[in-house]
Scaffold this motif. Structure first.
Motif, PDB file in Angstrom:
ATOM      1  N   ARG A   1       0.830  -1.207   0.000  1.00 16.85           N
ATOM      2  CA  ARG A   1       0.000   0.000   0.000  1.00 16.85           C
ATOM      3  C   ARG A   1       0.865   1.257   0.000  1.00 16.85           C
ATOM      4  NH1 ARG A   1      -4.388  -1.898   4.612  1.00 16.85           N
ATOM      5  NH2 ARG A   1      -5.682  -3.220   3.252  1.00 16.85           N
ATOM      6  N   ILE A   2       1.925   1.237   0.805  1.00 15.69           N
ATOM      7  CA  ILE A   2       2.835   2.386   0.839  1.00 15.69           C
ATOM      8  C   ILE A   2       3.450   2.606  -0.538  1.00 15.69           C
ATOM      9  CG2 ILE A   2       5.036   3.211   1.765  1.00 15.69           C
ATOM     10  CD1 ILE A   2       4.315   1.819   4.399  1.00 15.69           C
ATOM     11  N   ALA A   3       3.920   1.526  -1.158  1.00 14.12           N
ATOM     12  CA  ALA A   3       4.552   1.634  -2.474  1.00 14.12           C
ATOM     13  C   ALA A   3       3.564   2.138  -3.520  1.00 14.12           C
ATOM     14  CB  ALA A   3       5.122   0.283  -2.891  1.00 14.12           C
ATOM     15  N   LEU A   4       2.336   1.653  -3.463  1.00 11.33           N
ATOM     16  CA  LEU A   4       1.329   2.082  -4.435  1.00 11.33           C
ATOM     17  C   LEU A   4       1.019   3.569  -4.277  1.00 11.33           C
ATOM     18  CD1 LEU A   4      -0.687   1.411  -6.657  1.00 11.33           C
ATOM     19  CD2 LEU A   4      -2.327   0.740  -4.877  1.00 11.33           C
ATOM     20  N   ARG A   5       0.915   4.043  -3.030  1.00  8.07           N
ATOM     21  CA  ARG A   5       0.651   5.468  -2.804  1.00  8.07           C
ATOM     22  C   ARG A   5       1.775   6.332  -3.360  1.00  8.07           C
ATOM     23  NH1 ARG A   5      -1.146   3.853   2.421  1.00  8.07           N
ATOM     24  NH2 ARG A   5       0.831   4.550   3.319  1.00  8.07           N
ATOM     25  N   GLN A   6       3.017   5.901  -3.155  1.00  7.92           N
ATOM     26  CA  GLN A   6       4.144   6.691  -3.646  1.00  7.92           C
ATOM     27  C   GLN A   6       4.177   6.717  -5.172  1.00  7.92           C
ATOM     28  OE1 GLN A   6       6.035   8.562  -1.599  1.00  7.92           O
ATOM     29  NE2 GLN A   6       4.654   7.783  -0.022  1.00  7.92           N
ATOM     30  N   ALA A   7       3.893   5.583  -5.789  1.00  6.82           N
ATOM     31  CA  ALA A   7       3.929   5.521  -7.254  1.00  6.82           C
ATOM     32  C   ALA A   7       2.813   6.350  -7.876  1.00  6.82           C
ATOM     33  CB  ALA A   7       3.833   4.066  -7.716  1.00  6.82           C
ATOM     34  N   THR A   8       1.612   6.273  -7.317  1.00  3.92           N
ATOM     35  CA  THR A   8       0.498   7.038  -7.880  1.00  3.92           C
ATOM     36  C   THR A   8       0.663   8.530  -7.622  1.00  3.92           C
ATOM     37  OG1 THR A   8      -0.766   6.568  -5.853  1.00  3.92           O
ATOM     38  CG2 THR A   8      -1.145   5.138  -7.746  1.00  3.92           C
ATOM     39  N   ALA A   9       1.337   8.894  -6.513  1.00  2.00           N
ATOM     40  CA  ALA A   9       1.563  10.317  -6.230  1.00  2.00           C
ATOM     41  C   ALA A   9       2.468  10.954  -7.277  1.00  2.00           C
ATOM     42  CB  ALA A   9       2.164  10.490  -4.841  1.00  2.00           C
ATOM     43  N   LEU A  10       3.331  10.163  -7.899  1.00  2.00           N
ATOM     44  CA  LEU A  10       4.244  10.703  -8.909  1.00  2.00           C
ATOM     45  C   LEU A  10       3.491  11.225 -10.129  1.00  2.00           C
ATOM     46  CD1 LEU A  10       7.124   8.060  -8.825  1.00  2.00           C
ATOM     47  CD2 LEU A  10       7.170  10.387  -7.933  1.00  2.00           C
ATOM     48  N   ALA A  11       2.320  10.666 -10.398  1.00  2.00           N
ATOM     49  CA  ALA A  11       1.546  11.124 -11.555  1.00  2.00           C
ATOM     50  C   ALA A  11       1.104  12.574 -11.376  1.00  2.00           C
ATOM     51  CB  ALA A  11       0.333  10.219 -11.757  1.00  2.00           C
ATOM     52  N   ASP A  12       0.786  12.959 -10.136  1.00  3.81           N
ATOM     53  CA  ASP A  12       0.360  14.332  -9.860  1.00  3.81           C
ATOM     54  C   ASP A  12       1.527  15.245  -9.514  1.00  3.81           C
ATOM     55  OD1 ASP A  12      -2.327  13.607 -10.212  1.00  3.81           O
ATOM     56  OD2 ASP A  12      -2.478  12.941  -8.124  1.00  3.81           O
ATOM     57  N   GLY A  13       2.603  14.676  -9.012  1.00  2.07           N
ATOM     58  CA  GLY A  13       3.755  15.491  -8.614  1.00  2.07           C
ATOM     59  C   GLY A  13       5.062  14.837  -8.990  1.00  2.07           C
ATOM     60  N   PRO A  14       5.491  14.959 -10.244  1.00  2.94           N
ATOM     61  CA  PRO A  14       6.750  14.324 -10.673  1.00  2.94           C
ATOM     62  C   PRO A  14       7.959  14.778  -9.866  1.00  2.94           C
ATOM     63  CG  PRO A  14       5.495  15.139 -12.561  1.00  2.94           C
ATOM     64  CD  PRO A  14       4.831  15.679 -11.339  1.00  2.94           C
ATOM     65  N   GLU A  15       7.863  15.969  -9.247  1.00  2.00           N
ATOM     66  CA  GLU A  15       8.996  16.463  -8.463  1.00  2.00           C
ATOM     67  C   GLU A  15       9.261  15.595  -7.233  1.00  2.00           C
ATOM     68  OE1 GLU A  15       5.268  18.238  -6.826  1.00  2.00           O
ATOM     69  OE2 GLU A  15       6.133  17.987  -8.834  1.00  2.00           O
ATOM     70  N   LEU A  16       8.287  14.757  -6.855  1.00  2.00           N
ATOM     71  CA  LEU A  16       8.481  13.871  -5.709  1.00  2.00           C
ATOM     72  C   LEU A  16       9.590  12.855  -5.960  1.00  2.00           C
ATOM     73  CD1 LEU A  16       4.764  13.133  -4.699  1.00  2.00           C
ATOM     74  CD2 LEU A  16       6.376  14.684  -3.586  1.00  2.00           C
ATOM     75  N   LEU A  17       9.943  12.660  -7.219  1.00  2.94           N
ATOM     76  CA  LEU A  17      10.969  11.683  -7.549  1.00  2.94           C
ATOM     77  C   LEU A  17      12.340  12.117  -7.049  1.00  2.94           C
ATOM     78  CD1 LEU A  17      10.804   8.940  -8.875  1.00  2.94           C
ATOM     79  CD2 LEU A  17      11.450   9.974 -11.040  1.00  2.94           C
ATOM     80  N   HIS A  18      12.529  13.422  -6.803  1.00  2.00           N
ATOM     81  CA  HIS A  18      13.808  13.857  -6.232  1.00  2.00           C
ATOM     82  C   HIS A  18      13.610  14.644  -4.939  1.00  2.00           C
ATOM     83  CE1 HIS A  18      12.764  17.585  -8.374  1.00  2.00           C
ATOM     84  NE2 HIS A  18      12.675  16.867  -9.474  1.00  2.00           N
ATOM     85  N   ALA A  19      12.466  14.429  -4.271  1.00  2.00           N
ATOM     86  CA  ALA A  19      12.203  15.092  -2.992  1.00  2.00           C
ATOM     87  C   ALA A  19      12.917  14.370  -1.858  1.00  2.00           C
ATOM     88  CB  ALA A  19      10.704  15.126  -2.721  1.00  2.00           C
ATOM     89  N   TRP A  20      13.427  15.136  -0.907  1.00  2.00           N
ATOM     90  CA  TRP A  20      14.108  14.552   0.252  1.00  2.00           C
ATOM     91  C   TRP A  20      13.108  14.017   1.271  1.00  2.00           C
ATOM     92  CZ3 TRP A  20      18.541  12.718   1.907  1.00  2.00           C
ATOM     93  CH2 TRP A  20      18.764  12.588   3.275  1.00  2.00           C
ATOM     94  N   THR A  21      11.997  14.724   1.446  1.00  2.00           N
ATOM     95  CA  THR A  21      10.979  14.330   2.416  1.00  2.00           C
ATOM     96  C   THR A  21       9.729  13.874   1.679  1.00  2.00           C
ATOM     97  OG1 THR A  21      11.822  15.975   3.980  1.00  2.00           O
ATOM     98  CG2 THR A  21       9.631  15.076   4.411  1.00  2.00           C
ATOM     99  N   TYR A  22       9.193  12.726   2.089  1.00  2.00           N
ATOM    100  CA  TYR A  22       8.009  12.168   1.451  1.00  2.00           C
ATOM    101  C   TYR A  22       6.791  12.373   2.344  1.00  2.00           C
ATOM    102  CZ  TYR A  22      11.770   9.995  -1.201  1.00  2.00           C
ATOM    103  OH  TYR A  22      12.900   9.786  -1.942  1.00  2.00           O
ATOM    104  N   ASP A  23       5.608  12.222   1.751  1.00  2.00           N
ATOM    105  CA  ASP A  23       4.390  12.441   2.531  1.00  2.00           C
ATOM    106  C   ASP A  23       4.183  11.354   3.578  1.00  2.00           C
ATOM    107  OD1 ASP A  23       3.850  10.379   0.824  1.00  2.00           O
ATOM    108  OD2 ASP A  23       1.978  11.196   0.034  1.00  2.00           O
ATOM    109  N   ASP A  24       4.881  10.251   3.449  1.00  2.00           N
ATOM    110  CA  ASP A  24       4.826   9.170   4.432  1.00  2.00           C
ATOM    111  C   ASP A  24       6.194   9.086   5.112  1.00  2.00           C
ATOM    112  OD1 ASP A  24       4.686   6.791   5.869  1.00  2.00           O
ATOM    113  OD2 ASP A  24       3.421   5.812   4.377  1.00  2.00           O
TER     114      ASP A  24
END
Length: 362
Positions: A64-87
């Motif tokens: 579930r954690i992995a799925l949330r992170q992968a789907t979040a990339l569709a709305d925010g590609p910048e998360l791919l190089h973010a230091w802090t994640y929403d989880d």
């Protein structure tokens, strides 16, 4: 004769009474042993059931954690190089394709953009002219005019910052330390988003030179803190330079409160560097871990997550990818195992415990 008959009667009586008692005692002992064996078997079966439940719950939570992170990339590609994640459980999110893992700072286009900008047009010509004079001819004085011209024709903040860095360096080599310091004091206030082709904030070069001349004023501290507080993963060369500068600050401060601040800075750099180095090690070992893209995974797999590194990360592949890449997610093991341990598993005397055992390094 009567005495012998009496003894026979006594013997028969005792046999009639004792033999059934012995048989009953033996049967009772046999039942006790069998009950114990059945109890052990039931306990083992319940323990296996609890273990399966723990594994399933852990795998489900990780997926579930992995799925949330992968789907979040569709709305925010910048998360791919973010230091802090929403989880807060997530330590790393990285893309991979064709067996190659791309780490977050490698996804950041700032370095490649700088490489293009610093060699672009008239600005690039003036920089190359100055570098030929400074290094090939070993005449930094002749490099001053080309560097000043590069500063004048700069059309982007990163070009301006880089030209100022080159000018200050040449001034310093020609013995004009006061002029060089003036340029470095301007440069040290540049935002950490202005990086060179190696991903190093250009302001850190100014901070290094100012420290070498014995100037550790507030602007130097702020430059280091700004670079460390960026929301993106820093490139390893930038972190190594930050570590050296922070250590230099620590050794050069005698005031107790300032010394504590300097040590705090060193500690913060060490935390970031440790996580970054673990990501680098993961990339180096990636091809040996047996992780594959979602469409290449077997239809029935018991667990697609593996334990890696120290501190231990649970590493797996998200069930969906991002664009043409698959998505690797690393989750911190300690808090997620603690959350599982807080739950109740099993019944009676059987209680499940969440723990992690990793294989020794070869």
């Amino acid at each position: 004769m009567a005495s012998q008959s009496h003894r026979r009667q006594v013997f028969l009586f005792l046999a009639a009474v004792l033999l059934p008692c012995v048989a009953l005692l033996a049967l009772g002992l046999l039942l006790v042993v069998q009950e114990r064996e059945l109890g052990v078997a039931r306990f083992d079966e319940e323990r296996r059931r609890v273990t399966r439940q723990l594994r399933q719950d852990l795998s489900t939570q990780l997926d579930r954690i992995a799925l949330r992170q992968a789907t979040a990339l569709a709305d925010g590609p910048e998360l791919l190089h973010a230091w802090t994640y929403d989880d807060s459980l997530v330590a790393l999110v990285a893309g991979f394709a064709e067996g190659r893992l791309s780490l977050p700072w490698e996804q950041d286009e700032a370095s490649s953009d700088s490489r293009a900008l610093l060699g672009q047009g008239e600005f690039g010509d003036r920089v190359r002219q100055g570098e030929r004079a400074e290094f090939a001819s070993e005449n930094p004085a002749r490099a001053l005019n080309p560097y000043r011209q590069a500063l004048e024709v700069a059309q982007h903040p990163v070009q301006e910052a880089y030209a100022r860095h080159l000018l200050a360096r040449a001034l310093n080599k020609t013995g004009r330390q006061e002029d060089a310091t003036t340029e470095y004091l301007r440069l040290v206030t540049a935002p950490p988003t202005l990086v060179d082709e190696n991903g190093i904030p250009i302001s850190l070069y100014a901070a290094r030179q100012l420290l070498e001349t014995g100037q550790s004023d507030a602007s130097v501290w702020e430059a280091l803190r700004r670079s460390l507080s960026t929301e993106k993963w820093l490139a390893p060369p930038a972190l190594y330079l930050l570590r050296d500068l922070a250590n230099r600050l620590t050794s050069g401060v005698s005031d107790a409160p300032l010394s504590e601040d300097a040590q705090s800075l060193v500690d913060d750099v060490s935390v970031k560097l440790a996580r970054t180095e673990q990501a680098l090690a993961l990339k180096a070992d990636f091809t040996t871990l047996g992780l594959s893209a979602p469409d290449e995974m077997p239809a029935h797999r018991e667990n697609g997550w593996i334990a890696y590194g120290t501190p231990t990360w649970l590493v797996g592949v998200a069930p969906v990818g991002y664009r043409e890449n698959s998505v690797l997610v690393a989750v911190r093991s300690a808090p997620i195992l603690a959350s599982l341990g807080a739950g109740t598993y099993g019944s009676g005397d059987v209680v499940g415990e969440a723990s992690l055992t990793t294989a020794a390094a070869p």
